[in-house]
Scaffold this motif. Structure first.
Motif, mmCIF file in Angstrom:
data_model
loop_
_atom_site.group_PDB
_atom_site.id
_atom_site.type_symbol
_atom_site.label_atom_id
_atom_site.label_comp_id
_atom_site.label_asym_id
_atom_site.label_seq_id
_atom_site.Cartn_x
_atom_site.Cartn_y
_atom_site.Cartn_z
ATOM 1 N N ALA A 152 0.854 -1.180 -0.010
ATOM 2 C CA ALA A 152 -0.024 -0.084 -0.065
ATOM 3 C C ALA A 152 0.721 1.286 0.068
ATOM 4 O O ALA A 152 2.033 1.122 0.441
ATOM 5 N N VAL A 153 0.083 2.330 -0.283
ATOM 6 C CA VAL A 153 0.776 3.740 0.225
ATOM 7 C C VAL A 153 0.373 4.171 1.290
ATOM 8 O O VAL A 153 -0.804 4.071 1.491
ATOM 9 N N VAL A 154 1.138 4.467 2.170
ATOM 10 C CA VAL A 154 0.820 4.951 3.567
ATOM 11 C C VAL A 154 0.920 6.207 3.751
ATOM 12 O O VAL A 154 1.981 6.624 3.487
ATOM 13 N N VAL A 155 -0.015 6.882 4.612
ATOM 14 C CA VAL A 155 0.011 8.171 4.703
ATOM 15 C C VAL A 155 -0.380 8.446 6.334
ATOM 16 O O VAL A 155 -1.441 7.946 6.674
ATOM 17 N N ARG A 179 -2.220 1.040 -6.224
ATOM 18 C CA ARG A 179 -2.075 0.375 -4.859
ATOM 19 C C ARG A 179 -3.238 0.845 -4.003
ATOM 20 O O ARG A 179 -3.905 1.944 -4.263
ATOM 21 N N PRO A 180 -3.274 0.156 -3.100
ATOM 22 C CA PRO A 180 -4.492 0.641 -1.973
ATOM 23 C C PRO A 180 -3.744 1.684 -1.243
ATOM 24 O O PRO A 180 -2.514 1.857 -1.081
ATOM 25 N N LEU A 181 -4.607 2.507 -0.828
ATOM 26 C CA LEU A 181 -4.027 3.656 0.292
ATOM 27 C C LEU A 181 -4.372 3.309 1.949
ATOM 28 O O LEU A 181 -5.459 2.865 2.309
ATOM 29 N N ALA A 252 4.716 0.449 -0.465
ATOM 30 C CA ALA A 252 5.120 1.125 -1.969
ATOM 31 C C ALA A 252 5.597 2.380 -1.680
ATOM 32 O O ALA A 252 6.620 3.020 -2.221
ATOM 33 N N LEU A 253 5.276 3.238 -0.644
ATOM 34 C CA LEU A 253 5.316 4.624 -0.602
ATOM 35 C C LEU A 253 4.970 4.925 0.821
ATOM 36 O O LEU A 253 3.987 4.702 1.238
ATOM 37 N N LEU A 254 5.734 5.906 1.315
ATOM 38 C CA LEU A 254 5.292 6.343 2.723
ATOM 39 C C LEU A 254 5.361 7.990 2.628
ATOM 40 O O LEU A 254 6.232 8.524 2.212
ATOM 41 N N VAL A 255 4.114 8.599 2.879
ATOM 42 C CA VAL A 255 3.923 9.909 2.599
ATOM 43 C C VAL A 255 3.601 10.735 3.925
ATOM 44 O O VAL A 255 2.757 10.415 4.703
ATOM 45 N N ALA A 280 12.783 5.554 8.293
ATOM 46 C CA ALA A 280 11.706 4.601 7.386
ATOM 47 C C ALA A 280 12.742 3.734 6.368
ATOM 48 O O ALA A 280 13.888 4.316 6.079
ATOM 49 N N THR A 281 12.502 2.718 5.820
ATOM 50 C CA THR A 281 13.295 1.828 5.005
ATOM 51 C C THR A 281 12.777 1.892 3.657
ATOM 52 O O THR A 281 13.051 0.999 2.856
ATOM 53 N N VAL A 282 11.562 2.512 3.245
ATOM 54 C CA VAL A 282 10.863 2.581 1.855
ATOM 55 C C VAL A 282 11.048 3.856 1.577
ATOM 56 O O VAL A 282 11.341 5.064 2.404
ATOM 57 N N PRO A 283 10.780 4.195 0.382
ATOM 58 C CA PRO A 283 10.744 5.775 -0.345
ATOM 59 C C PRO A 283 9.850 6.379 0.694
ATOM 60 O O PRO A 283 8.678 6.040 0.924
#
Length: 291
Positions: A152-155, A179-181, A252-255, A280-283
């Motif tokens: 997922a994209v996490v925010v 991707r899911p959010l 997939a991404l952290l915002v 964090a260990t992801v983009p």
């Protein structure tokens, strides 16, 4: 920041630059945006204290930078025909140079190496994220990049205007990526007795708490604004930075959002966004709210 601006990627010639460039290329293609490759030639050391100038052939350095950028652009054009690619050599200190070029960008992409322990992002990435005039993506090397197709994209949302800007950008990224959010709202608790991150976030059943109700409203709004987007809400009791790093593992991404503080913004990136960016260990994409 321009919504129709290019995706700018900062390269330094290291092996990690290939991963940073690859990430930026795919982001530009998803956005149907142009790609601008930049490398900073830090020639500020030429003017030393006491007006002493070392004898160095800066022409050779500039030629080397241009040849490097041209070669990277050629490789991108061969592999991704149809993607508009430009190059630009920047002169000066790294952070101010990237801040200036970010003014007309839709996204600035920089690289960071994952370390085995301690802070994961060096000071350059943190300072660029603090000072840039557009969203900044910090792409990491090494293990930790998602392979799961359902990552997922996490925010994180906390009710601030900056987090709402971040949530909308995250929804757009999730849509572009297919991707899911996952929206995370963490209610701070007592300090972790064994140090940051030693305890996992605890899901809460107190959905009637005012801030949790607000997070639910944001989730409902994003579902309504993004037809077909799978949106999940995670309500937890935990330190917000720890919760985002933990729940963002394998994302997939952290915002994250960071409140705009004018000319002093670089001094105060924000405790949550700064900690997430370092650990964090992801983009990670950092989004500023500048009013």
């Amino acid at each position: 920041m321009r919504a129709d601006g290019p995706v700018v990627v900062a390269l330094d010639g290291s092996p990690h630059s290939a991963l940073t460039l690859d990430w930026a290329v795919h982001e530009a293609e998803r956005r149907h945006a142009a790609l601008l490759l930049v490398r900073v030639l830090d020639d500020s050391w030429q003017t030393m204290a006491w007006s002493w100038y070392p004898v160095v052939d800066t022409h050779d350095l500039g030629t080397e930078v241009k040849e490097y950028l041209d070669e990277q652009a050629r490789l991108v054009e061969e592999r991704h025909p149809g993607l508009p690619v430009e190059t630009r050599a920047l002169h000066g200190r790294v952070v101010p140079s990237l801040r200036d070029v970010s003014a007309d960008a839709a996204l600035l992409v920089v690289g960071a190496r994952v370390r085995s322990s301690g802070a994961r992002t060096g000071s350059t990435g943190v300072h660029v994220a603090a000072h840039a005039q557009c969203p900044v993506a910090v792409v990491r090397s090494g293990p930790g990049h998602p392979t799961a197709v359902d990552a997922a994209v996490v925010v994180g949302v906390d009710g601030s205007s900056a987090s709402l800007v971040a949530a909308r950008l995250a929804a757009r990224e999730a849509t572009l990526l297919g991707r899911p959010l996952r929206i995370v709202h963490a209610r701070p608790t007592i300090p972790d007795p064994f140090g940051r991150g030693s305890l996992p976030p605890v899901a809460t059943d107190d959905e009637e708490h005012p801030t949790h109700r607000a997070a639910t409203s944001v989730t409902d709004a994003l579902r309504a604004e993004n037809d077909g987007l799978e949106v999940e809400l995670a309500l937890v009791d935990d330190d917000p930075a720890d919760a985002l790093v933990h729940l963002g593992t394998g994302a997939a991404l952290l915002v994250v959002g960071s409140r705009g503080l004018g000319s002093f913004r670089g001094m105060l990136l924000g405790s949550v966004s700064g900690a997430v960016l370092r650990e964090a260990t992801v983009p990670v994409v950092v989004v500023h709210d500048d009013g």
